[in-house]
Scaffold this motif. Structure first.
Motif, PDB file in Angstrom:
ATOM      1  N   PHE A  10       0.808  -1.215   0.000  1.00 47.01           N
ATOM      2  CA  PHE A  10       0.000   0.000   0.000  1.00 47.01           C
ATOM      3  C   PHE A  10       0.845   1.271   0.000  1.00 47.01           C
ATOM      4  O   PHE A  10       0.310   2.381   0.027  1.00 47.01           O
ATOM      5  N   SER A  11       2.164   1.134  -0.018  1.00 47.46           N
ATOM      6  CA  SER A  11       3.070   2.279   0.149  1.00 47.46           C
ATOM      7  C   SER A  11       3.351   2.990  -1.175  1.00 47.46           C
ATOM      8  O   SER A  11       4.494   3.222  -1.538  1.00 47.46           O
ATOM      9  N   HIS A  12       2.293   3.335  -1.889  1.00 49.85           N
ATOM     10  CA  HIS A  12       2.451   4.077  -3.129  1.00 49.85           C
ATOM     11  C   HIS A  12       2.474   5.577  -2.820  1.00 49.85           C
ATOM     12  O   HIS A  12       2.110   5.991  -1.716  1.00 49.85           O
ATOM     13  N   PRO A  13       2.907   6.402  -3.766  1.00 48.18           N
ATOM     14  CA  PRO A  13       3.000   7.842  -3.500  1.00 48.18           C
ATOM     15  C   PRO A  13       1.690   8.421  -2.959  1.00 48.18           C
ATOM     16  O   PRO A  13       0.605   8.039  -3.398  1.00 48.18           O
ATOM     17  N   GLU A  14       1.833   9.280  -1.971  1.00 43.07           N
ATOM     18  CA  GLU A  14       0.687   9.971  -1.356  1.00 43.07           C
ATOM     19  C   GLU A  14      -0.319   8.987  -0.755  1.00 43.07           C
ATOM     20  O   GLU A  14      -1.532   9.236  -0.752  1.00 43.07           O
ATOM     21  N   TRP A  15       0.195   7.887  -0.188  1.00 50.12           N
ATOM     22  CA  TRP A  15      -0.714   6.872   0.321  1.00 50.12           C
ATOM     23  C   TRP A  15      -1.594   7.390   1.447  1.00 50.12           C
ATOM     24  O   TRP A  15      -2.722   6.892   1.652  1.00 50.12           O
ATOM     25  N   PRO A 243       5.366  -8.915 -16.694  1.00 46.69           N
ATOM     26  CA  PRO A 243       4.260  -9.273 -17.582  1.00 46.69           C
ATOM     27  C   PRO A 243       3.792  -8.130 -18.476  1.00 46.69           C
ATOM     28  O   PRO A 243       3.265  -8.375 -19.566  1.00 46.69           O
ATOM     29  N   VAL A 244       3.965  -6.898 -18.030  1.00 48.74           N
ATOM     30  CA  VAL A 244       3.537  -5.755 -18.829  1.00 48.74           C
ATOM     31  C   VAL A 244       4.647  -5.287 -19.760  1.00 48.74           C
ATOM     32  O   VAL A 244       4.434  -5.079 -20.961  1.00 48.74           O
ATOM     33  N   MET A 266      -0.663 -15.492  -9.679  1.00 46.99           N
ATOM     34  CA  MET A 266      -0.894 -14.253  -8.943  1.00 46.99           C
ATOM     35  C   MET A 266       0.240 -13.277  -9.217  1.00 46.99           C
ATOM     36  O   MET A 266       1.418 -13.605  -9.054  1.00 46.99           O
ATOM     37  N   LEU A 267      -0.130 -12.047  -9.607  1.00 48.96           N
ATOM     38  CA  LEU A 267       0.836 -11.008  -9.946  1.00 48.96           C
ATOM     39  C   LEU A 267       0.696  -9.839  -8.983  1.00 48.96           C
ATOM     40  O   LEU A 267      -0.426  -9.438  -8.638  1.00 48.96           O
ATOM     41  N   MET A 268       1.808  -9.275  -8.559  1.00 47.33           N
ATOM     42  CA  MET A 268       1.800  -8.137  -7.647  1.00 47.33           C
ATOM     43  C   MET A 268       2.135  -6.861  -8.401  1.00 47.33           C
ATOM     44  O   MET A 268       3.156  -6.816  -9.106  1.00 47.33           O
ATOM     45  N   PRO A 269       1.322  -5.818  -8.287  1.00 52.80           N
ATOM     46  CA  PRO A 269       1.643  -4.551  -8.945  1.00 52.80           C
ATOM     47  C   PRO A 269       3.014  -4.042  -8.500  1.00 52.80           C
ATOM     48  O   PRO A 269       3.220  -3.800  -7.312  1.00 52.80           O
ATOM     49  N   PRO A 270       3.960  -3.873  -9.432  1.00 52.23           N
ATOM     50  CA  PRO A 270       5.326  -3.530  -9.041  1.00 52.23           C
ATOM     51  C   PRO A 270       5.650  -2.038  -9.129  1.00 52.23           C
ATOM     52  O   PRO A 270       6.785  -1.650  -8.909  1.00 52.23           O
ATOM     53  N   THR A 271       4.664  -1.214  -9.456  1.00 54.55           N
ATOM     54  CA  THR A 271       4.942   0.183  -9.759  1.00 54.55           C
ATOM     55  C   THR A 271       4.254   1.121  -8.776  1.00 54.55           C
ATOM     56  O   THR A 271       3.361   0.705  -8.036  1.00 54.55           O
ATOM     57  N   PRO A 274      -0.402   1.323  -9.313  1.00 52.78           N
ATOM     58  CA  PRO A 274      -0.979  -0.023  -9.482  1.00 52.78           C
ATOM     59  C   PRO A 274      -2.191  -0.041 -10.399  1.00 52.78           C
ATOM     60  O   PRO A 274      -2.409  -1.015 -11.115  1.00 52.78           O
ATOM     61  N   ALA A 275      -2.992   1.023 -10.401  1.00 54.69           N
ATOM     62  CA  ALA A 275      -4.163   1.046 -11.268  1.00 54.69           C
ATOM     63  C   ALA A 275      -3.753   1.114 -12.734  1.00 54.69           C
ATOM     64  O   ALA A 275      -4.310   0.407 -13.584  1.00 54.69           O
ATOM     65  N   GLY A 276      -2.775   1.963 -13.053  1.00 53.34           N
ATOM     66  CA  GLY A 276      -2.281   2.033 -14.425  1.00 53.34           C
ATOM     67  C   GLY A 276      -1.659   0.724 -14.863  1.00 53.34           C
ATOM     68  O   GLY A 276      -1.847   0.275 -16.008  1.00 53.34           O
ATOM     69  N   TRP A 277      -0.905   0.107 -13.948  1.00 53.54           N
ATOM     70  CA  TRP A 277      -0.314  -1.205 -14.247  1.00 53.54           C
ATOM     71  C   TRP A 277      -1.399  -2.242 -14.499  1.00 53.54           C
ATOM     72  O   TRP A 277      -1.310  -3.036 -15.443  1.00 53.54           O
TER      73      TRP A 277
END
Length: 292
Positions: A10-15, A243-244, A266-271, A274-277
């Motif tokens: 959950f540690s994305h920018p401006e979380w 994968p992307v 199962m894939l984890m958003p790496p960026t 996450p929504a754009g990914w």
């Protein structure tokens, strides 16, 4: 092969201001884009490898309940619930509630638990390994009894229930699918063979996954279980093709696992986005992976 998204970080920018909106948008995109399973972790504290307790972590089933109201098709689960986190009867009731409110989209993911720091931090008992596995097996038995026509007592070594009443019952029949996570060959995979509808394996390479599945097959033979009736899932290798960014290489790698019987990855958003990914994943990868 089907696609799952495991939203572990959950540690994305401006979380502090955008955590909820970003999570909901990622789940919505996954739901619209053909993703089969959306999971979050069941931890009190964030794991050390993702920054530890100073980083944000949401309570798992509250999160899934929120996502159930924001999605319509995707299956929802924790990957996975530790057997030490909740009393088993309460856990069965929670998962049943999720199944009812999501109109039949809940999955129960279970494991023995491992993160001692979060248990100590919040004062939750953390038994020795052998006892945690005993509790895991009792949790599986209790949930299955709660989801059966037997609403009588349960007497185990660690848990005693006077009544296993569960009203309303789950939407899914005979019960929400049960997934046991991990690849322990002596205990975990035996519990998969005896009780579960699915397993989730760690990314230990093609040869490693082949070996784990061979062990699972032997356990199935021992307990008289149809090996083919168990869904085989895995976490995608963190050091594998993106994968992307490199869909062709990723799909080629997944073909090797599909040949072993893995039906969902199962894939984890790496960026930081996450929504754009997830949008890119659903457009470029999910339809092609479904053909593998």
């Amino acid at each position: 092969m089907r696609t799952g998204i495991h939203y572990a970080n959950f540690s994305h920018p401006e979380w502090r201001t955008r955590l909820t909106d970003r999570l909901a948008e990622t789940a919505r995109i996954a739901d619209d884009g053909g993703v089969s399973l959306f999971t979050v972790m069941d931890h009190y504290f964030q794991m050390e490898q993702l920054g530890g307790p100073a980083e944000p972590m949401l309570e798992g089933y509250t999160t899934l309940g929120y996502l159930a109201g924001r999605t319509e098709r995707v299956r929802l689960s924790l990957l996975v619930t530790g057997a030490t986190y909740r009393h088993p009867g309460l856990l069965a009731k929670i998962v049943t509630t999720l199944d009812v409110l999501s109109r039949g989209r809940a999955m129960l993911g279970l494991g023995a638990a491992w993160y001692d720091r979060e248990h100590a931090g919040l004062g939750v008992p953390f038994p020795r390994t052998a006892e945690r596995f005993e509790r895991l097996e009792e949790t599986l038995r209790i949930c299955l009894q709660m989801w059966s026509d037997d609403d009588g007592a349960f007497e185990g070594r660690h848990h005693r229930l006077a009544e296993t009443v569960c009203v309303p019952p789950p939407v899914q029949r005979p019960h929400p699918p049960i997934l046991v996570g991990g690849g322990g060959e002596r205990k975990t995979l035996r519990l998969v063979a005896q009780y579960a509808d699915a397993c989730n394996l760690f990314p230990v390479g093609v040869d490693g996954v082949r070996h784990k599945l061979e062990v699972l097959r032997r356990h199935c033979d021992d307990v008289g279980r149809d090996y083919e009736s168990i869904e085989k899932t895995m976490l995608a290798p963190a050091d594998g093709p993106d994968p992307v960014a490199d869909a062709d290489a990723f799909l080629a790698a997944m073909e090797q696992y599909a040949a072993l019987g893995i039906s969902l990855v199962m894939l984890m958003p790496p960026t930081p986005d996450p929504a754009g990914w997830a949008a890119d994943l659903c457009e470029r990868v999910v339809p092609r992976l479904a053909e593998v």
